[in-house]
Design an enzyme around this catalytic site. Structure first.
Site, PDB file in Angstrom:
ATOM      1  N   ASN A 103     -12.395  -1.342  -1.186  1.00  0.00           N
ATOM      2  CA  ASN A 103     -11.698  -1.950  -0.046  1.00  0.00           C
ATOM      3  C   ASN A 103     -12.388  -1.499   1.237  1.00  0.00           C
ATOM      4  O   ASN A 103     -12.683  -0.308   1.389  1.00  0.00           O
ATOM      5  CB  ASN A 103     -10.233  -1.486  -0.028  1.00  0.00           C
ATOM      6  CG  ASN A 103      -9.539  -1.824   1.288  1.00  0.00           C
ATOM      7  OD1 ASN A 103      -9.186  -2.982   1.537  1.00  0.00           O
ATOM      8  ND2 ASN A 103      -9.359  -0.832   2.153  1.00  0.00           N
ATOM      9  N   GLU A 104     -12.622  -2.424   2.125  1.00  0.00           N
ATOM     10  CA  GLU A 104     -13.232  -2.107   3.432  1.00  0.00           C
ATOM     11  C   GLU A 104     -14.349  -1.074   3.271  1.00  0.00           C
ATOM     12  O   GLU A 104     -14.356  -0.022   3.922  1.00  0.00           O
ATOM     13  CB  GLU A 104     -12.158  -1.655   4.443  1.00  0.00           C
ATOM     14  CG  GLU A 104     -11.175  -2.769   4.756  1.00  0.00           C
ATOM     15  CD  GLU A 104     -10.309  -2.567   6.002  1.00  0.00           C
ATOM     16  OE1 GLU A 104     -10.331  -1.473   6.596  1.00  0.00           O
ATOM     17  OE2 GLU A 104      -9.609  -3.535   6.378  1.00  0.00           O
ATOM     18  N   GLU A 158       0.847  -1.202   0.000  1.00  0.00           N
ATOM     19  CA  GLU A 158       0.000   0.000   0.000  1.00  0.00           C
ATOM     20  C   GLU A 158       0.879   1.249   0.000  1.00  0.00           C
ATOM     21  O   GLU A 158       2.028   1.221   0.473  1.00  0.00           O
ATOM     22  CB  GLU A 158      -0.894  -0.025   1.251  1.00  0.00           C
ATOM     23  CG  GLU A 158      -1.827   1.177   1.350  1.00  0.00           C
ATOM     24  CD  GLU A 158      -2.941   1.005   2.381  1.00  0.00           C
ATOM     25  OE1 GLU A 158      -2.911   0.013   3.150  1.00  0.00           O
ATOM     26  OE2 GLU A 158      -3.840   1.865   2.402  1.00  0.00           O
ATOM     27  N   GLU A 206      -6.220  -9.283   3.564  1.00  0.00           N
ATOM     28  CA  GLU A 206      -5.414  -8.590   4.585  1.00  0.00           C
ATOM     29  C   GLU A 206      -5.403  -9.455   5.831  1.00  0.00           C
ATOM     30  O   GLU A 206      -6.457  -9.730   6.410  1.00  0.00           O
ATOM     31  CB  GLU A 206      -5.978  -7.197   4.911  1.00  0.00           C
ATOM     32  CG  GLU A 206      -5.731  -6.199   3.799  1.00  0.00           C
ATOM     33  CD  GLU A 206      -6.111  -4.768   4.157  1.00  0.00           C
ATOM     34  OE1 GLU A 206      -6.022  -4.407   5.353  1.00  0.00           O
ATOM     35  OE2 GLU A 206      -6.504  -4.031   3.239  1.00  0.00           O
ATOM     36  N   GLN A 212       1.984  -6.142   5.577  1.00  0.00           N
ATOM     37  CA  GLN A 212       2.251  -5.757   4.217  1.00  0.00           C
ATOM     38  C   GLN A 212       3.697  -6.112   3.895  1.00  0.00           C
ATOM     39  O   GLN A 212       4.496  -6.292   4.804  1.00  0.00           O
ATOM     40  CB  GLN A 212       2.018  -4.284   4.017  1.00  0.00           C
ATOM     41  CG  GLN A 212       0.562  -3.879   4.270  1.00  0.00           C
ATOM     42  CD  GLN A 212       0.242  -2.459   3.772  1.00  0.00           C
ATOM     43  OE1 GLN A 212       1.029  -1.809   3.108  1.00  0.00           O
ATOM     44  NE2 GLN A 212      -0.935  -1.991   4.126  1.00  0.00           N
TER      45      GLN A 212
HETATM   46  O1  AHR Z   1      -3.106  -2.641   6.144  1.00  0.00           O
HETATM   47  C1  AHR Z   1      -3.387  -1.428   6.758  1.00  0.00           C
HETATM   48  C2  AHR Z   1      -4.854  -1.042   6.634  1.00  0.00           C
HETATM   49  O2  AHR Z   1      -5.636  -1.958   7.330  1.00  0.00           O
HETATM   50  C3  AHR Z   1      -5.436  -1.064   5.252  1.00  0.00           C
HETATM   51  O3  AHR Z   1      -5.187   0.111   4.564  1.00  0.00           O
HETATM   52  C4  AHR Z   1      -6.890  -1.204   5.510  1.00  0.00           C
HETATM   53  O4  AHR Z   1      -7.574  -1.841   4.450  1.00  0.00           O
HETATM   54  C5  AHR Z   1      -6.943  -1.980   6.809  1.00  0.00           C
HETATM   55  O5  AHR Z   1      -7.799  -1.411   7.709  1.00  0.00           O
END
Ligand code: AHR
Length: 519
Positions: free
Chosen positions: A199-200, A52, A323, A372
């Protein structure tokens, strides 16, 4: 006790055998591996990663200054690329995360010096110069040899914007967007297939209800077109950990319009977002609590799969755990918004356990991404200027890569408990597979901080003669690799497995991850 991938009748039969077998000594375990006509493939995409625009993941982690003395292609550092190639990273998710729903792809193409800047409001309000955009990401994927997984912007972007991005990425004919791509130096389409529709969306991606998001998914995905040689795998925003209602509504309202439904779950040592716990200083009580929170993944995957089974008994829709990983407090002296954390032996055990869980659920879990890849959360690589190190978690991915695209072998384990105070967890966690050459790989984690476990293993319907293995362990669960000493937690040859008659006997040391190869 864990029983994976067995129909109830077989499981019962095997269970009764193992109850008889159940050893008297506390540290003995019984494992049965069933080699009869394995059918489920462990998708290599379970071994994916996530990058990210957050902290030092893209900038510093992959993308360095053009004056850097590091070996690089354009501004991509090749030391990190080489490390990722070695573990066969199958796919890389980008540009977020929360960042994805504020990202406007047109800002990241064309002459770099003319690209507009933006504020990265999710991650510390730093200025994003957009020097790393679509072309740079896809060049990175091609250097690593992995598939791109792009998350589109639903939260603050338009249907048209997403639709045009896909045309820019994947259309080979004559169109304004393919012409623009060519003008920017890329003749042929990239044929990206993994594509996230937001996303989310229940949180940073728009704070939507599942009903509202279902409609948004239907609308955005209609115009997320398939082009020749690029049939999209549309991935819907899935539940926030245990939100089973989200899964229910999505399965009911979207169903197999989606290729996959994502699931996000992070292991927080303390269980509280306010004071998560340190990455490097913790006692056994906190270690145990972390492992307990880690094991929640088994429950989440099982229960979300059960909801999905109701609407999709043939398991066509994938559960995509895009994730996952441990999320601790940041390292002292670092920007709290950059999520930089060290990585200990504890993290390696967490990685081994989660990957075993995904393997064992391979019929439903067809992709996953650790959060990540570099310098953020549970990273596999840390960088400091021109230096880099491989974390204990990296080595687990290296050892487990043998499972990629292999056939899952159903297992049944009767594990002793790891007991701390009045709480207990199964100490041993396992998965097994058979590759195209017939070799069998068994990955085992012993999370017990004090006791080794002796495992007697029946391997049914498989002929084998030799066993070899690799082990990752260290004296303490807090042990880490540092820039001063990069080889504290590294794999070694494992000598604790032997053939006894038809059985395999394994002495699994405390706090260890072991991968065995039987031939
Ligand atoms: O990985 C960090 C964050 O965690 C991501 O940006 C988000 O999708 C999640 O809440």
């Amino acid at each position: 006790m864990m029983i994976a991938n067995l129909n109830p009748k077989k499981a019962l039969a095997l269970l009764s055998v193992t109850f008889v077998l159940q050893a008297t000594a506390q540290n003995n375990a019984q494992l049965v591996i069933n080699g009869l006509a394995p059918k489920t493939t462990i998708s290599r995409n379970i071994y994916g990663h996530f990058a990210e625009h957050l902290g030092r993941c893209i900038y510093d982690g992959f993308w360095v200054s053009d004056t850097s003395s590091l070996q690089k292609k354009d501004r991509i550092r090749l030391d990190v690329v080489e490390a990722l190639k070695k573990i066969k990273v199958p796919n890389l998710r980008w540009p977020g995360g929360c960042f994805a729903d504020e990202y406007h792809w047109r800002d990241g193409i064309g002459t770099r010096s003319e690209r507009p800047k933006m504020v990265n409001t999710n991650w510390g309000n730093v200025t994003e110069d957009n020097s790393f955009g679509t072309h740079e990401f896809l060049e990175l994927c091609s250097l690593i040899g992995c598939e791109p997984y792009i998350s589109g912007n639903v939260g603050s972007g338009t249907v048209e914007e997403m639709s045009k991005w896909i045309e820019y990425l994947n259309f080979d004919g004559l169109s304004p967007l393919s012409t623009l791509r060519k003008e920017n130096g890329r003749e042929k389409p990239w044929n990206v297939t993994f594509f996230g529709i937001g996303n989310e969306s229940w949180g940073c991606g728009g704070n939507m209800t599942p009903e509202f998001y279902s409609d948004q998914f239907r609308r955005y995905s209609t115009y997320a077109r398939n082009y020749p040689n690029a049939k999209l795998k549309r991935i819907a925003t899935g539940p926030n950990s245990g939100d089973y209602n989200w899964t229910e509504v999505l399965m009911k309202n979207v169903g197999n319009r989606m290729w996959g439904l994502s699931l996000h779950y992070y292991t927080i040592p303390s269980g509280s977002w306010n004071a998560k716990g340190s990455a490097i200083q913790f006692d056994e009580k906190e270690y145990f609590a972390t492992m307990k929170n880690c094991m929640k993944m088994e429950e989440l995957v099982t229960r979300h799969s059960t909801v999905m089974d109701k609407y999709d008994p043939e398991r066509k829709v994938a559960l995509v755990v895009d994730e996952w990983g441990i999320w601790t407090d940041v390292e002292k002296g670092t920007n709290p918004a950059f999520l930089y954390q060290q990585n200990s032996l504890r993290d390696a055990l967490i990685a081994g356990i989660n990957l075993n869980i995904f393997n064992n659920h391979a019929e439903r879990v067809k992709a996953a991404n650790l959060a990540q890849v570099v310098n953020v959360l549970q990273s596999i690589v840390l960088t400091r200027g021109n230096d880099m190190l491989l974390t204990p978690t990296y080595h687990v991915f290296d050892m487990y890569k043998v499972h990629q695209d292999a056939k899952l072998l159903p297992i049944q384990i009767n594990s002793p408990d790891y007991v701390v105070g009045d709480q207990k967890l199964a100490a041993v966690n396992v998965s097994a597979s058979q590759d195209s050459t017939g070799a069998v790989h068994i990955s085992l984690v012993n999370m017990d901080a004090n006791n080794s476990v002796t495992i007697r293993t029946a391997i049914n319907n498989i002929n084998w003669k030799t066993v070899e293995g690799q082990m990752l362990t260290s004296a303490k669960f807090t042990d880490i690799n540092t820039f001063e000493n990069k080889n504290v937690v590294v794999p070694t040859v494992f000598k604790g497995a032997k053939k006894e008659g038809n059985d395999l006997v394994i002495v699994l040391p405390k706090l260890s991850v072991v991968v065995l190869e039987l031939k």
